[in-house]
Design an enzyme around this catalytic site. Structure first.
Site, mmCIF file in Angstrom:
data_model
loop_
_atom_site.group_PDB
_atom_site.id
_atom_site.type_symbol
_atom_site.label_atom_id
_atom_site.label_comp_id
_atom_site.label_asym_id
_atom_site.label_seq_id
_atom_site.Cartn_x
_atom_site.Cartn_y
_atom_site.Cartn_z
ATOM 1 N N ARG A 22 6.873 36.245 11.403
ATOM 2 C CA ARG A 22 6.873 34.776 11.273
ATOM 3 C C ARG A 22 6.758 34.146 12.636
ATOM 4 O O ARG A 22 7.456 34.540 13.568
ATOM 5 C CB ARG A 22 8.177 34.299 10.633
ATOM 6 C CG ARG A 22 8.114 34.486 9.166
ATOM 7 C CD ARG A 22 9.165 33.702 8.467
ATOM 8 N NE ARG A 22 9.389 34.399 7.214
ATOM 9 C CZ ARG A 22 10.427 34.231 6.449
ATOM 10 N NH1 ARG A 22 11.363 33.362 6.790
ATOM 11 N NH2 ARG A 22 10.549 34.900 5.325
ATOM 12 N N SER A 113 7.936 31.901 3.682
ATOM 13 C CA SER A 113 8.989 31.685 2.691
ATOM 14 C C SER A 113 9.424 30.222 2.589
ATOM 15 O O SER A 113 8.615 29.364 2.269
ATOM 16 C CB SER A 113 10.161 32.610 3.016
ATOM 17 O OG SER A 113 11.087 32.588 1.987
ATOM 18 N N HIS A 114 10.676 29.957 2.917
ATOM 19 C CA HIS A 114 11.245 28.614 2.738
ATOM 20 C C HIS A 114 11.079 27.756 3.981
ATOM 21 O O HIS A 114 11.530 26.614 3.999
ATOM 22 C CB HIS A 114 12.724 28.752 2.410
ATOM 23 C CG HIS A 114 13.414 29.643 3.400
ATOM 24 N ND1 HIS A 114 13.197 31.001 3.416
ATOM 25 C CD2 HIS A 114 14.234 29.371 4.432
ATOM 26 C CE1 HIS A 114 13.882 31.540 4.424
ATOM 27 N NE2 HIS A 114 14.519 30.571 5.057
ATOM 28 N N LYS A 126 3.397 39.228 5.729
ATOM 29 C CA LYS A 126 4.095 40.504 5.572
ATOM 30 C C LYS A 126 3.252 41.441 4.734
ATOM 31 O O LYS A 126 2.412 41.009 3.936
ATOM 32 C CB LYS A 126 5.490 40.311 4.989
ATOM 33 C CG LYS A 126 5.538 39.804 3.586
ATOM 34 C CD LYS A 126 6.997 39.789 3.134
ATOM 35 C CE LYS A 126 7.103 39.270 1.725
ATOM 36 N NZ LYS A 126 8.435 39.451 1.178
ATOM 37 N N ASP A 277 11.502 28.623 -3.972
ATOM 38 C CA ASP A 277 11.101 28.332 -2.592
ATOM 39 C C ASP A 277 9.591 28.439 -2.383
ATOM 40 O O ASP A 277 8.833 28.576 -3.350
ATOM 41 C CB ASP A 277 11.836 29.251 -1.617
ATOM 42 C CG ASP A 277 11.303 30.670 -1.662
ATOM 43 O OD1 ASP A 277 10.848 31.089 -2.734
ATOM 44 O OD2 ASP A 277 11.343 31.355 -0.615
ATOM 45 N N ASP A 279 7.400 30.675 -1.409
ATOM 46 C CA ASP A 279 6.625 31.784 -1.964
ATOM 47 C C ASP A 279 7.187 32.302 -3.285
ATOM 48 O O ASP A 279 6.746 33.340 -3.778
ATOM 49 C CB ASP A 279 6.524 32.925 -0.950
ATOM 50 C CG ASP A 279 7.885 33.476 -0.563
ATOM 51 O OD1 ASP A 279 8.862 32.702 -0.582
ATOM 52 O OD2 ASP A 279 7.987 34.672 -0.251
ATOM 53 N N ASP A 281 10.149 33.543 -4.262
ATOM 54 C CA ASP A 281 11.086 34.656 -4.450
ATOM 55 C C ASP A 281 12.546 34.209 -4.486
ATOM 56 O O ASP A 281 13.412 34.959 -4.920
ATOM 57 C CB ASP A 281 10.857 35.780 -3.420
ATOM 58 C CG ASP A 281 10.962 35.313 -1.994
ATOM 59 O OD1 ASP A 281 11.177 34.104 -1.771
ATOM 60 O OD2 ASP A 281 10.843 36.155 -1.081
ATOM 61 N N ARG A 282 12.829 32.993 -4.026
ATOM 62 C CA ARG A 282 14.221 32.517 -4.059
ATOM 63 C C ARG A 282 14.463 31.629 -5.266
ATOM 64 O O ARG A 282 13.524 31.080 -5.834
ATOM 65 C CB ARG A 282 14.545 31.717 -2.805
ATOM 66 C CG ARG A 282 14.532 32.544 -1.564
ATOM 67 C CD ARG A 282 15.003 31.727 -0.385
ATOM 68 N NE ARG A 282 15.058 32.593 0.788
ATOM 69 C CZ ARG A 282 15.804 32.374 1.850
ATOM 70 N NH1 ARG A 282 16.554 31.281 1.909
ATOM 71 N NH2 ARG A 282 15.798 33.203 2.865
ATOM 72 N N GLU A 364 22.994 36.522 -0.843
ATOM 73 C CA GLU A 364 23.606 35.186 -0.834
ATOM 74 C C GLU A 364 22.598 34.085 -0.522
ATOM 75 O O GLU A 364 22.857 32.922 -0.775
ATOM 76 C CB GLU A 364 24.773 35.131 0.153
ATOM 77 C CG GLU A 364 24.452 35.558 1.588
ATOM 78 C CD GLU A 364 23.502 34.665 2.325
ATOM 79 O OE1 GLU A 364 23.659 33.444 2.201
ATOM 80 O OE2 GLU A 364 22.614 35.180 3.027
ATOM 81 N N SER A 365 21.461 34.475 0.061
ATOM 82 C CA SER A 365 20.455 33.497 0.473
ATOM 83 C C SER A 365 19.526 33.145 -0.685
ATOM 84 O O SER A 365 18.337 32.945 -0.495
ATOM 85 C CB SER A 365 19.645 34.086 1.627
ATOM 86 O OG SER A 365 19.132 35.359 1.255
ATOM 87 N N LYS A 376 12.572 40.005 -4.496
ATOM 88 C CA LYS A 376 13.393 39.074 -5.244
ATOM 89 C C LYS A 376 12.447 38.142 -6.000
ATOM 90 O O LYS A 376 11.279 38.010 -5.631
ATOM 91 C CB LYS A 376 14.341 38.312 -4.339
ATOM 92 C CG LYS A 376 13.699 37.630 -3.153
ATOM 93 C CD LYS A 376 14.780 37.143 -2.212
ATOM 94 C CE LYS A 376 14.177 36.460 -0.998
ATOM 95 N NZ LYS A 376 14.495 37.139 0.251
ATOM 96 N N ARG A 495 24.484 32.995 11.862
ATOM 97 C CA ARG A 495 24.955 32.755 10.498
ATOM 98 C C ARG A 495 26.393 33.271 10.378
ATOM 99 O O ARG A 495 26.681 34.420 10.756
ATOM 100 C CB ARG A 495 24.084 33.486 9.480
ATOM 101 C CG ARG A 495 22.606 33.128 9.545
ATOM 102 C CD ARG A 495 21.935 33.426 8.208
ATOM 103 N NE ARG A 495 20.496 33.439 8.292
ATOM 104 C CZ ARG A 495 19.696 32.372 8.371
ATOM 105 N NH1 ARG A 495 20.242 31.156 8.396
ATOM 106 N NH2 ARG A 495 18.389 32.489 8.410
HETATM 107 C C1 G1P Z 1 16.988 35.300 5.574
HETATM 108 C C2 G1P Z 1 18.094 35.589 4.600
HETATM 109 C C3 G1P Z 1 17.915 36.959 3.994
HETATM 110 C C4 G1P Z 1 16.531 37.063 3.364
HETATM 111 C C5 G1P Z 1 15.467 36.672 4.374
HETATM 112 C C6 G1P Z 1 14.085 36.635 3.746
HETATM 113 O O1 G1P Z 1 17.019 36.229 6.640
HETATM 114 O O2 G1P Z 1 19.354 35.490 5.218
HETATM 115 O O3 G1P Z 1 18.921 37.189 3.047
HETATM 116 O O4 G1P Z 1 16.289 38.358 2.911
HETATM 117 O O5 G1P Z 1 15.754 35.389 4.908
HETATM 118 O O6 G1P Z 1 13.993 35.717 2.717
HETATM 119 P P1 G1P Z 1 17.702 35.931 8.050
HETATM 120 O O7 G1P Z 1 17.087 34.675 8.607
HETATM 121 O O8 G1P Z 1 19.163 35.711 7.782
HETATM 122 O O9 G1P Z 1 17.437 37.159 8.868
HETATM 123 ZN ZN ZN Z 2 10.810 33.270 0.007
#
Ligand code: G1P
Ligand code: ZN
Length: 542
Positions: A22, A113-114, A126, A277, A279, A281-282, A364-365, A376, A495
């Site tokens: 990213r 992603s988000h 990816k 989100d 893409d 997956d969330r 948890e995310s 996911k 975090r």
């Molecule tokens: C974050 C989330 C993690 C998730 C990832 C990809 O990663 O915390 O659970 O798998 O995005 O969606 P992090 O930024 O914490 O490394």
């Molecule tokens: Zn995503």
């Protein structure tokens, strides 16, 4: 058309993080940057000769251009066939499914992603392996290694492929199949869930709002939730994918999915609310007047999964990432099945799923999923909730209340400190890391530390070891985890994950932040947040 071999210098920083590479979109758009990483992927995976791939993304800015580049590079690297989503769209779980369904050698997923999209925002790429899951660590390390010594990349000078029409076509010697991004995924969901029961639920007057956040799940949710399951027209909102996600963060949590939160907390609230989100997956789950934390959602889904045909025979095991609350472990314990704690990132679930050791996984995310794909899956979680609601014929609030009465409640929250100077974020981590051995037995803010460690994961299937996966401080009846984000594109994000357990007969009606306050204070003291970060308040609380 001719293959061109273009000489190139290695770029710095092509190291995939928690979920692929990213970067700021402008970085990806620098001449040769995308190409160098794609060539490194081919090199790290035994070359493209004779291979088949899927290709698609979340529709963000630069998605379509990147797809044309990857197509031309796949052709030049000798690939046999690429399956591309119409208009370049494929949700991450749909990509994972297509890889498995078509037994391809892997797939390219274009998404950050988000994270927001646009010229000044984020982009990502990816690679998923032949099992449909994110490239495992050994593979991402090989990509990085290849990126550091790359000298040239291969690309065809053919014309762009028309991605707007679903049809087979050719690019030089390579077959390109432009397909409907929704159809196969829709079929899979129909196999997993009791669509008749869910149709009955909607027919009985049940209402829901699904917020696609102008991202990729819009077309999927429209077809499945409104088109097939019969939710009222307009139930799916913000359903047209936009290159900048309408200027928002396509991140399904109470902060960014404000529109949905307002709807479900309002006087005329629907029975059920959900969001996904960028893409797809969330997921975020809400009921009328209630937000379901992702850790609780995982536990509830696992506890009730037999309501859906796909899981009627029961679950093999449950896996959760280390910062995810222990709520799912309690369900596994009650079911007499295995529970696994893995590092953050979906790639760590892959081996457990492939080996049949777990059926349901979660983070948890806002990530939940099962063995139906190797990612996911936001819409999957929404449909499993709907299936459970259709069978149990009760409200989301009631399901949560009875869950807590049986298992107890894990009050949970994540506090993010964003865009920190890397040295400051490291200083906090070092501060706590240095004390890990001495914390046992200490009293702080009314809590007693039982033990503390730095999480290292030994994969039970292949024995590989991943170190430095988060600092864990266990208190009596509580736990805190600290780690640095591996998905950010600017500075460092710290975090802090907080969880306090309230047993089955305890008070489950507290406001989570209030319940977690002593733990929050304890962590800030231990990490000397005021001194080392110059502040104690996080930027985002979820
Ligand atoms: C974050 C989330 C993690 C998730 C990832 C990809 O990663 O915390 O659970 O798998 O995005 O969606 P992090 O930024 O914490 O490394
Ligand atoms: Zn995503």
């Amino acid at each position: 058309m001719a293959v061109q071999n273009i000489a190139i210098q290695p770029f710095e920083g092509q190291k995939p993080g928690t979920s692929g590479l990213r970067k700021k979109t402008r970085v990806f758009m620098e001449p040769g940057f995308l190409e160098a990483f794609v060539q490194s992927i081919f090199q790290a995976t035994g070359g493209g000769q004779g291979k088949t791939y899927t290709l698609g993304g979340d529709g963000r800015y630069f998605n379509k251009q990147a797809i044309q580049t990857i197509l031309k590079m796949a052709a030049a690297n000798g690939a046999k066939r690429v399956i591309v989503g119409q208009n370049g769209l494929l949700s991450t779980p749909a990509s994972s499914h297509l890889i498995r369904l078509n037994k391809t050698d892997g797939g390219f997923i274009l998404s950050a992603s988000h994270n927001p999209g646009g010229l000044d925002e984020d982009f990502g790429l990816k690679f998923n392996a032949a099992n449909g899951g994110p490239a495992p660590e050994a593979m991402t390390e090989a990509m990085y290694a290849a990126s550091q010594t790359i000298e040239s990349y291969a690309i065809s000078d053919a014309d762009d492929v028309d991605l707007s029409v679903c049809q087979p076509t050719r690019l030089d010697g390579m077959q390109v199949d432009v397909i409907d991004p929704v159809a196969d995924y829709h079929d899979l969901m129909r196999e997993l869930f009791d669509f008749d029961a869910i149709r009955g639920l909607f027919a009985s007057g049940f209402t829901m709002v699904f917020d696609a956040m102008h991202a990729v799940t819009g077309p999927y949710a429209k077809a499945i939730i409104e088109g097939d399951l019969g939710a009222a027209p307009g139930s799916v909102r913000n359903a047209v994918p936009l290159e900048d996600f309408g200027g928002g963060h396509p991140d399904p949590n109470p902060i960014w999915a404000k529109e949905l939160m307002t709807a479900v907390m309002g006087s005329d609230a629907p029975d059920f609310g959900a969001a996904s989100d960028g893409d797809g997956d969330r997921n975020m789950i809400t009921g009328r007047g209630i937000y379901v934390s992702p850790s609780d959602s995982l536990a509830v889904l696992a506890a009730n999964a037999t309501a859906a045909p796909a899981y009627a025979k029961g679950l093999a095991g449950i896996a959760r990432s280390t910062p995810t609350s222990a709520a799912a472990d309690r369900v596994a314990d009650a079911l007499g099945i295995e529970a696994f704690e893995t590092p953050t990132g979906w790639k760590f679930f892959g081996n457990l799923l492939d080996a049949g050791r777990v059926t349901i996984c979660g983070e948890e995310s806002a990530g939940t999923g099962s063995d139906h794909v190797r990612e996911k899956d936001g819409l999957w979680a929404v449909l499993l909730w709907l299936n459970i609601l259709a069978v149990r014929k009760t409200s989301v609030a009631e399901i949560l209340a009875t869950h807590w009465q049986r298992y107890g409640r894990d009050y949970y929250s994540r506090h993010d400190y964003e865009a920190l100077e890397v040295s400051k974020a490291n200083a906090v981590m070092e501060q706590i890391r240095g004390q890990l051995g001495d914390l046992g037995g200490q009293q702080i803010c009314g809590l007693t530390v039982s033990h503390a460690d730095e999480f290292a994961y030994e994969d039970p299937i292949d024995g590989s070891i991943s170190r430095n996966q988060g600092l864990r401080i266990y208190f009596e009846g509580a736990r805190a985890v600290l780690r640095l984000s591996g998905t950010g594109t600017q500075g460092a994000t710290l975090r802090v994950y907080l969880e306090i357990y309230e047993p089955a007969n305890g008070d489950h009606s507290q406001e989570p932040q209030a319940a977690l306050a002593p733990l929050r204070d304890a962590v800030r003291l231990l990490g000397r947040f005021d001194d080392l970060l110059g502040r104690s308040e996080p930027d985002v609380i979820t």
